[in-house]
Scaffold this active site. Structure first.
Site, mmCIF file in Angstrom:
data_model
loop_
_atom_site.group_PDB
_atom_site.id
_atom_site.type_symbol
_atom_site.label_atom_id
_atom_site.label_comp_id
_atom_site.label_asym_id
_atom_site.label_seq_id
_atom_site.Cartn_x
_atom_site.Cartn_y
_atom_site.Cartn_z
ATOM 1 N N ASP A 165 44.620 93.491 55.701
ATOM 2 C CA ASP A 165 45.111 93.264 57.045
ATOM 3 C C ASP A 165 45.462 92.344 57.808
ATOM 4 O O ASP A 165 44.903 90.755 56.864
ATOM 5 C CB ASP A 165 43.929 93.290 57.725
ATOM 6 C CG ASP A 165 43.475 93.880 59.210
ATOM 7 O OD1 ASP A 165 43.959 92.543 60.065
ATOM 8 O OD2 ASP A 165 43.521 94.540 59.982
ATOM 9 N N ILE A 166 46.452 91.839 58.625
ATOM 10 C CA ILE A 166 47.267 90.152 58.997
ATOM 11 C C ILE A 166 46.366 89.266 59.717
ATOM 12 O O ILE A 166 46.031 88.098 59.767
ATOM 13 C CB ILE A 166 47.926 90.193 59.719
ATOM 14 C CG1 ILE A 166 48.966 89.149 59.826
ATOM 15 C CG2 ILE A 166 48.015 90.539 61.232
ATOM 16 C CD1 ILE A 166 51.236 89.469 59.760
ATOM 17 N N ASN B 4 38.945 103.288 63.754
ATOM 18 C CA ASN B 4 38.269 102.867 64.719
ATOM 19 C C ASN B 4 39.557 104.069 65.362
ATOM 20 O O ASN B 4 40.917 104.171 65.002
ATOM 21 C CB ASN B 4 39.420 102.246 65.551
ATOM 22 C CG ASN B 4 38.263 100.562 65.049
ATOM 23 O OD1 ASN B 4 37.268 101.119 65.318
ATOM 24 N ND2 ASN B 4 38.886 99.417 65.325
ATOM 25 N N GLN C 272 40.612 101.431 68.771
ATOM 26 C CA GLN C 272 42.359 101.276 67.942
ATOM 27 C C GLN C 272 43.689 100.920 68.976
ATOM 28 O O GLN C 272 43.661 101.200 70.129
ATOM 29 C CB GLN C 272 42.384 103.314 67.566
ATOM 30 C CG GLN C 272 43.357 103.223 66.940
ATOM 31 C CD GLN C 272 43.824 104.556 66.360
ATOM 32 O OE1 GLN C 272 43.138 105.822 67.282
ATOM 33 N NE2 GLN C 272 44.150 105.075 65.515
ATOM 34 N N HIS D 253 43.699 105.036 60.440
ATOM 35 C CA HIS D 253 43.793 103.501 58.920
ATOM 36 C C HIS D 253 42.826 103.945 59.090
ATOM 37 O O HIS D 253 41.661 104.025 59.788
ATOM 38 C CB HIS D 253 44.358 102.765 59.333
ATOM 39 C CG HIS D 253 44.207 101.997 60.891
ATOM 40 N ND1 HIS D 253 45.231 102.495 62.292
ATOM 41 C CD2 HIS D 253 43.323 101.142 60.928
ATOM 42 C CE1 HIS D 253 44.365 102.144 63.534
ATOM 43 N NE2 HIS D 253 43.354 100.532 62.023
ATOM 44 N N HIS E 89 39.437 100.727 57.317
ATOM 45 C CA HIS E 89 39.668 99.407 57.645
ATOM 46 C C HIS E 89 38.642 99.882 55.776
ATOM 47 O O HIS E 89 36.779 99.973 56.403
ATOM 48 C CB HIS E 89 38.319 98.770 59.022
ATOM 49 C CG HIS E 89 39.511 98.433 59.462
ATOM 50 N ND1 HIS E 89 40.050 97.397 59.653
ATOM 51 C CD2 HIS E 89 40.230 99.606 60.737
ATOM 52 C CE1 HIS E 89 41.178 97.728 61.476
ATOM 53 N NE2 HIS E 89 40.656 99.073 61.529
HETATM 54 P P1 5GP Z 1 42.625 98.861 64.803
HETATM 55 O O1 5GP Z 1 41.936 98.545 65.697
HETATM 56 O O2 5GP Z 1 43.488 99.609 65.873
HETATM 57 O O3 5GP Z 1 41.725 99.913 64.339
HETATM 58 O O4 5GP Z 1 42.675 97.930 63.841
HETATM 59 C C1 5GP Z 1 44.616 97.516 63.173
HETATM 60 C C2 5GP Z 1 44.838 96.539 62.367
HETATM 61 O O5 5GP Z 1 45.767 96.289 62.113
HETATM 62 C C3 5GP Z 1 44.662 94.957 63.171
HETATM 63 O O6 5GP Z 1 43.002 94.714 62.069
HETATM 64 C C4 5GP Z 1 44.997 93.660 62.985
HETATM 65 O O7 5GP Z 1 44.805 92.650 62.396
HETATM 66 C C5 5GP Z 1 46.029 94.745 62.153
HETATM 67 N N1 5GP Z 1 47.469 94.237 62.042
HETATM 68 C C6 5GP Z 1 48.370 94.697 63.483
HETATM 69 N N2 5GP Z 1 49.110 94.408 63.309
HETATM 70 C C7 5GP Z 1 49.723 94.407 61.545
HETATM 71 C C8 5GP Z 1 50.679 93.307 60.567
HETATM 72 O O8 5GP Z 1 51.757 93.911 60.948
HETATM 73 N N3 5GP Z 1 50.724 93.537 59.206
HETATM 74 C C9 5GP Z 1 49.854 93.943 59.030
HETATM 75 N N4 5GP Z 1 48.928 93.499 58.010
HETATM 76 N N5 5GP Z 1 47.904 93.908 59.623
HETATM 77 C C10 5GP Z 1 48.239 94.475 60.787
#
Ligand code: 5GP
Ligand code: ZN
Length: 136
Positions: free
Chosen positions: A30-31, A86, A93, A99, A101
């Site tokens: 995760d970035i 999420n 989400q 995805h 985590h």
């Molecule tokens: P969500 O809130 O949708 O469950 O989590 C999305 C996750 O994707 C976040 O923790 C965010 O930091 C990660 N993320 C978003 N854009 C990118 C990206 O371009 N590259 C990577 N490696 N992670 C990303």
């Protein structure tokens, strides 16, 4: 999905620190991690939430998550980790490609995943159980 960032990562159209991939799944860092080493596990195919993922692919996603979790624990982690998902905007989400985590945990990290415990009125817990069971 043309404008999906995780589809682009899967295809290699944008860079990511990939740690594992096979025919069906890809895992990458995760970035913006909750803790360093925080990984995301995705199916190669685009599905929006857990309920959209066919059962057989969900099994493969969990297998990949377990593999990555083991490697994470043996490398940067210490055997403690949270696995989160999420689903839906209200649930947090942001990226609409389902995805998992995997977040390594450390004794004094700053991550707080606690919620306030609420209470059921008398009998209400059974009403909730009955409502859910109707759909199973
Ligand atoms: P969500 O809130 O949708 O469950 O989590 C999305 C996750 O994707 C976040 O923790 C965010 O930091 C990660 N993320 C978003 N854009 C990118 C990206 O371009 N590259 C990577 N490696 N992670 C990303
Ligand atoms: Zn996608």
């Amino acid at each position: 999905m043309e404008d999906c960032i995780f589809c682009k990562i899967v295809k290699g159209d944008i860079p990511a620190a990939k740690v594992y991939e096979n025919k069906d799944t890809v895992a990458f860092l995760d970035i913006a991690p909750a803790n360093k080493g925080h990984c995301l596990i995705v199916t190669r195919d685009h599905f929006e939430t857990l309920l959209d993922i066919p059962d057989e692919k969900l099994g493969l996603l969990m297998e990949a998550a377990k593999k990555v979790t083991r490697a994470l624990s043996l490398s940067v982690g210490n055997g403690a980790y949270n696995i989160l998902m999420n689903n839906g905007e209200v649930a947090g989400q942001v990226v609409k490609h389902a995805h998992l985590h995997v977040i390594p945990r450390f004794k004094k990290d700053l991550l707080r995943l606690k919620w306030i415990n609420r209470k059921y009125e008398t009998g209400e817990i059974h009403e909730f159980a009955a409502k859910i069971k109707k759909f199973l």
